[in-house]
Design a protein around this motif. Structure first.
Motif, PDB file in Angstrom:
ATOM      1  N   ARG A 352       0.826  -1.205   0.000  1.00  0.00           N
ATOM      2  CA  ARG A 352       0.000   0.000   0.000  1.00  0.00           C
ATOM      3  C   ARG A 352       0.864   1.260   0.000  1.00  0.00           C
ATOM      4  O   ARG A 352       0.554   2.241  -0.689  1.00  0.00           O
ATOM      5  N   ARG A 353       1.957   1.213   0.770  1.00  0.00           N
ATOM      6  CA  ARG A 353       2.840   2.392   0.829  1.00  0.00           C
ATOM      7  C   ARG A 353       3.523   2.626  -0.516  1.00  0.00           C
ATOM      8  O   ARG A 353       3.623   3.774  -0.969  1.00  0.00           O
ATOM      9  N   GLN A 355       2.343   1.771  -3.413  1.00  0.00           N
ATOM     10  CA  GLN A 355       1.325   2.280  -4.327  1.00  0.00           C
ATOM     11  C   GLN A 355       1.076   3.771  -4.078  1.00  0.00           C
ATOM     12  O   GLN A 355       0.950   4.566  -5.011  1.00  0.00           O
ATOM     13  N   THR A 356       1.028   4.152  -2.781  1.00  0.00           N
ATOM     14  CA  THR A 356       0.818   5.557  -2.421  1.00  0.00           C
ATOM     15  C   THR A 356       1.974   6.422  -2.923  1.00  0.00           C
ATOM     16  O   THR A 356       1.769   7.521  -3.449  1.00  0.00           O
ATOM     17  N   GLU A 357       3.218   5.921  -2.746  1.00  0.00           N
ATOM     18  CA  GLU A 357       4.385   6.676  -3.209  1.00  0.00           C
ATOM     19  C   GLU A 357       4.372   6.829  -4.723  1.00  0.00           C
ATOM     20  O   GLU A 357       4.743   7.878  -5.252  1.00  0.00           O
ATOM     21  N   GLU A 359       1.662   6.844  -6.645  1.00  0.00           N
ATOM     22  CA  GLU A 359       0.626   7.819  -6.969  1.00  0.00           C
ATOM     23  C   GLU A 359       1.087   9.231  -6.645  1.00  0.00           C
ATOM     24  O   GLU A 359       0.808  10.183  -7.385  1.00  0.00           O
ATOM     25  N   LEU A 360       1.824   9.381  -5.502  1.00  0.00           N
ATOM     26  CA  LEU A 360       2.328  10.697  -5.111  1.00  0.00           C
ATOM     27  C   LEU A 360       3.325  11.222  -6.139  1.00  0.00           C
ATOM     28  O   LEU A 360       3.309  12.406  -6.503  1.00  0.00           O
TER      29      LEU A 360
END
Length: 597
Positions: A352-353, A355-357, A359-360
């Motif tokens: 999840r992290r 994926q978040t990075e 997207e960021l």
């Protein structure tokens, strides 16, 4: 088997093992000592051969000298020049002495003529090296000096004039430096050496009391006694015995300062000199291995007895350990299950992290692209003016050219067409600048020339600067420094800072940018200073915050925040401060890239 017999057998086995181990250790000691002595003798033999052999050709070279022959033919008037000539050669060659002997065996010239002890007038005709040279042969000889009483090695050759022997050229090599420097040259730590002659007399040694003594104690033959006319050769007090626990090795018992010591002797012949070299290695430093062997055997037996006791204890505890292991296995299974579940949760969190990075990063890239498009929009007015000028000129040139062709003025029409081409090239350059600026970044760092990047960024804002009357003052180094960065993103940072500066200087009387590139050690800094009103002190701390803006009507406050993130991603820093005179100064600091040149 009763207990007493068992202990007796263990004791006998222990004593036998100790004896065998000590014998093996002693043989190993002497074997290593022999190898060491052999290596030392190789070094020392090479040193002796070099120290003596390097002068072997010297007498022949001097004897063939035309200058020497001319001086000999002018004797006795040339005696002093001849002595001086030999002295200069002796100093140059660093040999002990050089002298000339006439056919009668009398020294007629010598390099030590000016010294208190010299050879002039001495009768050396009894020396074999003189006698052999007078028969037309080169000769070598070792002996104790008759006059100097210093041991030396002599090289002699006949001096020929019209195939007649007129003299003998002799070079004496001093052997005492070999005794003085052998420890450093041959590595004879804890060892000594002696060089014996043909009658086992000690001619050289690093121990003074061994020199000029006889190993056999036998009287020298008359021919050998000639080597030592001024010295009696006394018997040496020494003996040979077998080594304890290693009877195959023989030890020499020699006295040093009235103290008898044992040495393992390693001998090798030096046939070119008629000598035998003996290296005497002391076994004392190696005796500690015997104690180590004794300690190891004792430790082994103690360990064996302890192992028997431990074995019995282990049998008692075996069942307890089996039960304990079973319980432990159950606990491990339960714990492993918990850890597996925790690991799965951790993997999900990591995914999840990531994926978040991702997207960021994509959002940030989109913000950078949006900021660039916003910059292009802000520059659209000046860009429109910059494009309209050449387009209007092109239209005018096209109309004029059409009329010139109709009237047949082809030369003038061709001139107009060339001017139109230049205008189209200008339009192409303008469009290409904005096209390159607006394209998306690849996201990969590469080597970037700082000077070129600044000039490209100025090309983007040039039209806006001209419209606002902003002057550009550049201070760039001759050799542009290189940095590792994404050129598109770094150009966006520069354009953003310059655009903000142009807006800040709107309406200023003397608007200008001062752009300087400075290098210090492995850092390059880009200084961009405008002549605007500067930044309010209470805004300086928040200037790089996201969504913070000092503009009242437009702007999201993301430009400087994104710029700082971009510079930091390259391992650099973006700072801002108010200039001492007027305006704001932005400083971009980056590491200079290693180009490998």
């Amino acid at each position: 088997m009763n207990k007493q017999l068992r202990w007796f057998l263990l004791l006998c086995g222990y004593l036998l093992a100790v004896t065998l181990a000590l014998c093996a250790a002693q043989h190993w000691n002497y074997r290593q000592l022999t190898i060491k002595a052999e290596h030392q003798s190789d070094n020392l033999a090479a040193f002796i051969r070099y120290e003596i052999g390097r002068y072997a050709d010297l007498p022949q070279q001097i004897a063939e000298s035309a200058f020497l022959v001319s001086l000999l033919q002018d004797l006795p008037r040339s005696t002093d020049p001849l002595n001086q000539y030999l002295f200069q050669l002796q100093q140059s060659a660093d040999v002990a002495d050089l002298y000339l002997v006439n056919p009668a065996g009398i020294v007629i010239a010598s390099s030590n003529a000016d010294k208190k002890i010299n050879y002039l007038g001495k009768d050396f005709g009894f020396r074999p090296y003189i006698q052999n040279a007078l028969t037309g042969q080169s000769a070598q000889y070792y002996a104790l000096g008759h006059t100097s009483e210093r041991r030396g090695f002599y090289y002699s050759v006949p001096v020929l004039v019209q195939n007649q022997i007129v003299a003998v050229m002799v070079a004496k090599v001093d052997l005492e430096p070999i005794e003085q420097h052998q420890h450093q040259i041959a590595g004879l730590a804890d060892s000594h050496f002696m060089v014996t002659g043909q009658s086992d007399e000690v001619f050289l040694s690093d121990i003074q009391q061994w020199r000029l003594t006889s190993l056999t104690g036998k009287a020298l033959s008359p021919s050998e006694q000639q080597r030592y006319i001024t010295q009696d050769i006394e018997p040496m007090d020494y003996s040979v015995r077998s080594a304890v626990l290693a009877s195959a090795y023989r030890l020499w018992q020699l006295k040093i300062d009235n103290k008898t010591s044992s040495f393992l002797a390693y001998q090798r012949p030096l046939p070119e000199f008629g000598w035998t070299l003996t290296v005497l290695a002391s076994p004392a430093p190696h005796q500690s291995s015997l104690w180590w062997a004794f300690l190891l055997i004792s430790l082994f037996y103690s360990s064996a007895l302890l192992a028997l006791w431990v074995k019995r204890e282990r049998q008692k505890r075996h069942l307890q350990l089996v039960q304990h292991n079973q319980q432990l296995e159950q606990r491990v299974i339960a714990r492993t299950k918990d850890l597996a579940e925790t690991n799965r949760q951790l993997i999900r969190q990591i995914e999840r992290r990531e994926q978040t990075e991702t997207e960021l990063a994509q959002t940030e890239q989109q913000l950078v692209q949006t900021a660039k498009l916003a910059t292009i929009g802000a520059l659209s007015a000046s860009l429109n003016h910059e494009l309209n000028q050449p387009l209007t000129a092109l239209q005018s040139y096209a109309q004029t050219t059409e009329k010139l062709i109709d009237k047949g003025y082809l030369v003038d029409a061709k001139t107009n067409i060339q001017a139109m081409r230049q205008l189209m090239q200008r339009l192409s350059v303008i469009v290409a600048q904005f096209k390159d600026f607006s394209r998306k970044s690849s996201g990969k760092n590469q080597l970037v020339q700082v000077n070129k990047l600044i000039l490209d960024a100025l090309g983007i804002v040039k039209h806006q600067c001209q419209q606002q009357g902003v002057k550009i003052r550049l201070q760039l180094p001759d050799n542009s420094p290189m940095v590792l960065a994404d050129p598109i993103q770094l150009e966006q940072v520069l354009v953003n800072i310059l655009t903000n500066g142009v807006q800040a200087m709107a309406g200023a009387a003397d608007a200008s940018f001062h752009i300087a590139v400075k290098t210090q050690q492995q850092q390059v800094s880009i200084h961009i200073r405008d002549q605007g009103p500067g930044i309010e002190p209470h805004h300086l701390e928040r200037i790089f915050e996201a969504f913070f803006t000092t503009k009242q009507r437009d702007g999201l406050g993301l430009g400087l925040s994104i710029s700082q993130r971009i510079v930091q991603s390259f391992g650099g820093q973006l700072e801002v401060r108010n200039a001492s005179a007027a305006g704001a100064e932005f400083i971009i600091s980056l590491a200079i890239a290693n180009t490998g040149s």
